[in-house]
Design a protein around this motif. Structure first.
Motif, PDB file in Angstrom:
ATOM      1  N   ALA A 319       0.284   9.600   8.249  1.00 65.84           N
ATOM      2  CA  ALA A 319      -0.663   9.537   7.002  1.00 65.84           C
ATOM      3  C   ALA A 319      -0.237  10.482   6.008  1.00 65.84           C
ATOM      4  O   ALA A 319      -0.365  10.030   4.762  1.00 65.84           O
ATOM      5  N   LEU A 320       0.155  11.747   6.207  1.00 69.48           N
ATOM      6  CA  LEU A 320       0.516  12.461   5.047  1.00 69.48           C
ATOM      7  C   LEU A 320       1.855  11.972   4.361  1.00 69.48           C
ATOM      8  O   LEU A 320       1.922  12.113   3.461  1.00 69.48           O
ATOM      9  N   LEU A 321       2.671  11.691   5.260  1.00 70.52           N
ATOM     10  CA  LEU A 321       3.983  11.203   4.867  1.00 70.52           C
ATOM     11  C   LEU A 321       4.020   9.835   3.916  1.00 70.52           C
ATOM     12  O   LEU A 321       4.517   9.737   2.964  1.00 70.52           O
ATOM     13  N   ASP A 322       2.566   9.169   4.237  1.00 68.74           N
ATOM     14  CA  ASP A 322       2.557   7.901   3.483  1.00 68.74           C
ATOM     15  C   ASP A 322       2.019   8.376   2.077  1.00 68.74           C
ATOM     16  O   ASP A 322       2.453   7.532   1.183  1.00 68.74           O
ATOM     17  N   ALA A 323       1.238   9.359   1.985  1.00 69.06           N
ATOM     18  CA  ALA A 323       1.043   9.809   0.763  1.00 69.06           C
ATOM     19  C   ALA A 323       2.253  10.525  -0.117  1.00 69.06           C
ATOM     20  O   ALA A 323       2.237  10.297  -1.459  1.00 69.06           O
ATOM     21  N   VAL A 333      12.414  11.937  -0.139  1.00 71.70           N
ATOM     22  CA  VAL A 333      12.170  13.192   0.907  1.00 71.70           C
ATOM     23  C   VAL A 333      11.531  12.544   2.033  1.00 71.70           C
ATOM     24  O   VAL A 333      11.986  12.924   3.456  1.00 71.70           O
ATOM     25  N   VAL A 334      11.059  11.315   2.014  1.00 68.29           N
ATOM     26  CA  VAL A 334      10.483  10.690   3.251  1.00 68.29           C
ATOM     27  C   VAL A 334      11.460  10.193   3.953  1.00 68.29           C
ATOM     28  O   VAL A 334      11.655  10.018   5.203  1.00 68.29           O
ATOM     29  N   LEU A 360       4.359  18.220   6.248  1.00 67.12           N
ATOM     30  CA  LEU A 360       3.563  19.473   5.165  1.00 67.12           C
ATOM     31  C   LEU A 360       5.120  20.013   4.437  1.00 67.12           C
ATOM     32  O   LEU A 360       4.879  20.049   3.260  1.00 67.12           O
ATOM     33  N   ALA A 361       5.699  20.103   5.145  1.00 65.36           N
ATOM     34  CA  ALA A 361       7.142  20.636   4.296  1.00 65.36           C
ATOM     35  C   ALA A 361       7.638  19.463   3.343  1.00 65.36           C
ATOM     36  O   ALA A 361       8.188  19.938   2.166  1.00 65.36           O
ATOM     37  N   ALA A 362       7.636  18.235   3.871  1.00 63.40           N
ATOM     38  CA  ALA A 362       8.097  17.172   2.947  1.00 63.40           C
ATOM     39  C   ALA A 362       7.244  17.166   1.688  1.00 63.40           C
ATOM     40  O   ALA A 362       7.702  16.706   0.583  1.00 63.40           O
ATOM     41  N   MET A 363       5.775  17.291   1.929  1.00 67.24           N
ATOM     42  CA  MET A 363       4.935  17.251   0.680  1.00 67.24           C
ATOM     43  C   MET A 363       5.406  18.593  -0.318  1.00 67.24           C
ATOM     44  O   MET A 363       5.297  18.258  -1.395  1.00 67.24           O
ATOM     45  N   ALA A 364       5.591  19.540   0.298  1.00 66.47           N
ATOM     46  CA  ALA A 364       5.917  20.913  -0.685  1.00 66.47           C
ATOM     47  C   ALA A 364       7.186  20.559  -1.273  1.00 66.47           C
ATOM     48  O   ALA A 364       7.233  20.808  -2.595  1.00 66.47           O
ATOM     49  N   LEU A 365       8.304  20.019  -0.498  1.00 66.96           N
ATOM     50  CA  LEU A 365       9.485  19.640  -1.304  1.00 66.96           C
ATOM     51  C   LEU A 365       9.358  18.808  -2.644  1.00 66.96           C
ATOM     52  O   LEU A 365       9.938  18.501  -3.548  1.00 66.96           O
ATOM     53  N   ALA A 366       8.670  17.420  -2.166  1.00 69.49           N
ATOM     54  CA  ALA A 366       8.535  16.492  -3.053  1.00 69.49           C
ATOM     55  C   ALA A 366       7.850  16.973  -4.149  1.00 69.49           C
ATOM     56  O   ALA A 366       7.734  16.441  -5.333  1.00 69.49           O
TER      57      ALA A 366
END
Length: 427
Positions: A319-323, A333-334, A360-366
């Motif tokens: 769900a988070l990677l979708d966002a 990043v995904v 969560l790390a992917a969100m931060a980097l993006a």
């Protein structure tokens, strides 16, 4: 006209000090009006009676301290009953509601309302009292440069506790009111790095202004809000167990949160996402195969992959990677996350999937956030869960979480013998 009580009358009816009455009013648990003539305040008698009734809890049986005669400690396992979170068939549920669906449909404040049994139609107001906010700002300004953001969270919990005269009041409404103010205070104590979103902004917007260098896009803010909801609770994770142990000893809610924060500092729990942040940054710079190969060659685990409670994949990560994929630069990043999954998968076996730490790390980097920001998001998100578990634990027998050790050292009879003659200088 409803009956009005003076401050002194309220204090006598509740059995508290006058200062405590004003603390109740500042938290919104009692509404006050100026008395005729402008001297003092008056309070609604019905509200006072309801608050007093909520405080009349059934007495809790004191702990026995030891098992019954002939009953070994092993026969008294601690069963943690909880109505908060269920992990079943690869899904996560908050009070029977799918956590992913809740994160898609509601923001953090409404999700807290659901977890705290208030419903999503009653979003929790996350506001810190002005006096506490001022004290937190002074404490933050006094800290030396270079203090890590997660350490600032722990300091803010201690400062907020010292300023709360009601911290030892363990009634549910008081605990949750303190918790709402504490969550806001933890964010308030972080140095601002982006424009102030304004007093009516969501907690996600206020947190963003402490973690990012610039104002967020709507997609970025929605992504952070989703992460907060997905991380809000996860059954009996180690930090939650630490929080419940503190609550079992009847520690106040600030101490409960401090116990949870202490457990998140470990690299296998709340501090796992910064390791995944570093890994993913290296993958984006040089590709997944050499980075994953280096981890495998040196025997280091690959952070952010797999979860024993989700053998088919962590639904929170999906769900988070979708966002994250909707953010500017998020698709790359995904894609890097997918490369890590593929490179780490053993031949002929299903690949390990990304867990919430890697997402969560992917969100931060993006979004251009630091590795420390991952820890902060995790800790702030998990705080309402710790508080909800504390409320549950306060209803249980106190000190029931007291474990017993299985002693493996020398028996007393096996220790060194006493000297037969006095030791010179020691007689």
């Amino acid at each position: 006209m409803a009956e009005r009580l003076t401050t002194q009358q309220v204090a006598e009816q509740l059995g508290v000090k006058v200062e405590t009455v004003y603390a109740y009013a500042s938290r919104g648990q009692l509404s006050s009006e100026r008395a005729p003539g402008g001297k003092g305040s008056t309070f609604d008698a019905r509200e006072v009676a309801e608050l007093a009734a909520r405080g009349r809890r059934a007495p809790v049986r004191p702990p026995t301290g030891e098992p019954s005669a002939g009953e070994p400690w092993a026969s008294r396992p601690v069963t943690v009953r909880t109505g908060l979170t269920l992990i079943e068939n690869g899904r996560l549920y908050y009070r029977g509601q799918d956590a992913v669906e809740l994160a898609v449909r509601h923001g953090f404040e409404a999700a807290i309302g659901w977890l705290w049994g208030l419903g999503t139609d009653a979003p929790v107001a996350l506001r810190v009292p002005p006096a506490t906010a001022e004290a937190l700002a002074r404490a933050a300004a006094a800290l030396p440069d270079g203090i890590r953001l997660p350490d600032r969270l722990r300091i803010s919990a201690t400062v907020a506790a010292a300023l709360d005269p009601l911290r030892f009041d363990l009634r549910e409404q008081t605990v949750l009111a303190a918790g709402a103010a504490l969550i806001a205070g933890m964010v308030e104590a972080l140095p601002r790095t982006a424009p102030d979103p304004g007093p009516g902004a969501s907690l996600a917007a206020r947190l963003w202004s402490r973690l990012a260098p610039a104002a967020p896009t709507p997609e970025a803010l929605a992504c952070l809000d989703r992460a907060l909801v997905l991380l809000m609770d996860h059954e009996l994770a180690v930090s939650t167990v630490a929080a419940r142990v503190a609550a079992s000893a009847r520690a106040h809610p600030y101490a409960v949160v401090s116990a949870g924060l202490g457990a998140t500092d470990g690299p296998l729990h709340g501090a796992a996402s910064p390791l995944a942040h570093r890994l993913l940054g290296e993958v984006l710079a040089g590709g997944a195969v050499p980075v994953v190969s280096d981890h495998l060659r040196t025997g280091r685990p690959i952070p952010g992959l797999g979860h024993r409670l989700y053998p088919e994949g962590d639904p929170r990560a999906v769900a988070l990677l979708d966002a994250v994929g909707r953010l500017d630069g998020g698709a790359a990043v995904v894609a890097a996350v997918a490369e890590v999954e593929a490179a780490a998968g053993p031949a002929g076996r299903p690949a390990l999937r990304a867990n919430i730490d890697l997402a969560l790390a992917a969100m931060a980097l993006a979004a251009g956030l630091s590795a420390e920001a991952c820890e902060v998001v995790f800790a702030v998100a998990r705080t309402p869960g710790w508080l909800a578990h504390a409320v549950e634990e306060y209803r249980e027998e106190p000190l029931r979480m007291r474990a017993r050790g299985s002693y493996t050292g020398p028996r007393p009879s096996e220790g060194p013998e006493r000297p037969e003659r006095p030791v010179p200088g020691l007689s």
